[in-house]
Design a protein around this motif. Structure first.
Motif: not given
Length: 123
Positions: A11-12, A14-17, A66, A82-83, A121
């Motif tokens: 995931v990039q 700032g993204g979420s998982l 987060r 998140n974040s 990330v």
């Protein structure tokens, strides 16, 4: 007790998982589920823990605000992340112990562990 973590991925920043942990092989009615992580070249560290009832939880300072740990009515425990930051990159493990949330941050108190799921990330 068998624990199976899943849901890791790339995931990039700032993204979420959301990662999951499925428990089996035991009559679960109480205890604590914890999430821990181990980054490359580092020691495993505490992330979050929650009581089996889902009523109480505790977080590491680095993820508080987060990440959210939760449980459902089945035997699944989740970690919503998140974040995300590149420093969150790690192999994430779920673990179970009987008893209360006291000592929930101490990995030596957890006798049962699942295999990890990798979260990467990218910046």
């Amino acid at each position: 007790v068998q624990l199976q973590a899943s849901g890791g991925g790339l995931v990039q920043a700032g993204g979420s998982l959301r990662i999951s942990c499925a428990a089996s092989g035991w009559y679960f009615s109480s205890g604590v589920m914890g999430w821990f992580r181990q980054a490359p070249g580092q020691e495993r560290e505490f992330v979050a823990a929650i009581t089996w009832s889902g009523r109480s939880s505790v977080y590491a300072g680095s993820v508080k605000g987060r990440f959210t740990i939760s449980r459902d009515n089945a035997k699944n425990t989740y970690l919503q992340m998140n974040s995300l930051k590149p420093e969150d990159t790690a192999l994430y493990f779920c673990a179970y112990r009987e008893g209360t949330l006291n000592y929930g941050k101490e990995q030596d108190r957890y006798p049962w562990w699942g295999r990890g799921t990798l979260v990467t990330v990218s910046s």
